[in-house]
Design an enzyme around this catalytic site. Structure first.
Site, PDB file in Angstrom:
ATOM      1  N   GLU A  54       0.828  -1.207   0.000  1.00  0.00           N
ATOM      2  CA  GLU A  54       0.000   0.000   0.000  1.00  0.00           C
ATOM      3  C   GLU A  54       0.865   1.262   0.000  1.00  0.00           C
ATOM      4  O   GLU A  54       0.520   2.258  -0.640  1.00  0.00           O
ATOM      5  CB  GLU A  54      -0.944  -0.021   1.201  1.00  0.00           C
ATOM      6  CG  GLU A  54      -2.037  -1.070   1.052  1.00  0.00           C
ATOM      7  CD  GLU A  54      -2.932  -1.200   2.273  1.00  0.00           C
ATOM      8  OE1 GLU A  54      -4.152  -1.305   2.105  1.00  0.00           O
ATOM      9  OE2 GLU A  54      -2.404  -1.213   3.404  1.00  0.00           O
TER      10      GLU A  54
ATOM     11  N   GLU B  60      -3.163  -9.955   2.767  1.00  0.00           N
ATOM     12  CA  GLU B  60      -4.046  -9.946   3.936  1.00  0.00           C
ATOM     13  C   GLU B  60      -5.055 -11.095   3.969  1.00  0.00           C
ATOM     14  O   GLU B  60      -5.298 -11.663   5.043  1.00  0.00           O
ATOM     15  CB  GLU B  60      -4.779  -8.592   4.023  1.00  0.00           C
ATOM     16  CG  GLU B  60      -3.923  -7.439   4.512  1.00  0.00           C
ATOM     17  CD  GLU B  60      -3.169  -6.733   3.404  1.00  0.00           C
ATOM     18  OE1 GLU B  60      -2.658  -5.637   3.647  1.00  0.00           O
ATOM     19  OE2 GLU B  60      -3.094  -7.299   2.283  1.00  0.00           O
TER      20      GLU B  60
END
Length: 268
Positions: free
Chosen positions: A122, A142
């Protein structure tokens, strides 16, 4: 090269040399994973860079050779929130204070030296230019630990690369190497690890060769108008745009061109 400023803490290093800021996440014992203290410090650093008009470019990276950043620290002492609690307390600026930040008008280069996973990926998505070692690995992993890339990973990846390529990563949590990410369009340049610093420096040199006011205007125009059509965006009178159009840089650039010499940017 003279050192203008340098600050060190346990988890993050900020060095500013000749107008180029280098931000290094240094938690090598956990592959540069980010805990609460590190996240807070990163936000402080981005705020400091925003307030410093002498900074013309930023390089963000991880210490060592193994990892850029593997996201949130998932060690037993660091995980103290449920998924819902994490979601409820999301930072508006995103992971590491950068992945969703829209107020930083300075170009950010991600120097990806190793694993860029989860929140680390990110941070990459929050950068403007990505230069990676050929050994680097990228992924929003994730789902493999029952979590979600909530700090812009899901929404940014699907906007930055082709839909099926993005979903192929998002729905599997798989890792992709630097060459594959370059083929998707996310990575600008892939080089052997030993050439990474030289490659990053080439990009920095090209940025600082441009007028500072023009570069800031370009960055601000892109970050502040993504929700508009091109025609609507063109008419928006953003502060950095107006400053650039009425700057000494704009006059110097024309003079230098006419006089067939390199420009000397006043930066005002």
């Amino acid at each position: 090269m003279s050192v203008v400023a340098e600050e060190r803490v346990d988890t993050v290093t900020l060095a500013i040399n000749d107008g180029v800021a280098t931000v290094t996440i240094d938690r090598q014992h956990v592959l540069n994973a980010v805990d609460g203290t590190t996240h807070a410090r990163l936000n402080e650093i981005w705020d400091q860079v925003e307030a410093d008009p002498s900074v013309r470019a930023v390089v963000v990276t991880g210490a060592g050779t193994r990892a850029f950043c593997v996201g949130a620290d998932m060690s037993a002492d660091a995980v103290d929130k449920t998924g819902l609690e994490y979601w409820a307390g999301l930072d508006p600026n995103g992971f590491g204070g950068l992945s969703l930040r829209t107020t930083l008008d300075v170009p950010v280069i991600a120097r990806v030296n190793g694993y860029a996973l989860g929140g680390g990926m990110e941070i990459v998505l929050g950068a403007d230019i990505v230069v990676a070692a050929s050994s680097a690995k990228f992924g929003l992993t994730e789902p493999r630990v029952g979590r979600l890339a909530l700090d812009g990973g899901i929404h940014q990846l699907v906007r930055r690369v082709p839909y099926t390529q993005a979903m192929g990563m998002l729905l599997t949590g798989r890792k992709a190497d630097a060459t594959e990410m370059q083929s998707m369009g996310l990575v600008n340049e892939v080089v052997p690890a030993e050439e990474l610093d030289d490659a990053v420096q080439r990009w920095v040199d090209q940025i600082v060769a441009c007028a500072p006011t023009s570069v800031r205007a370009v960055k601000q125009m892109v970050t502040q108008t993504s929700h508009l059509t091109a025609k609507e965006a063109r008419g928006l009178r953003l502060p950095a745009l107006m400053a650039a159009l009425d700057s000494e840089d704009s006059a110097e650039g024309v003079r230098a061109f006419q006089e067939k010499r390199p420009p000397v940017w006043p930066g005002r």
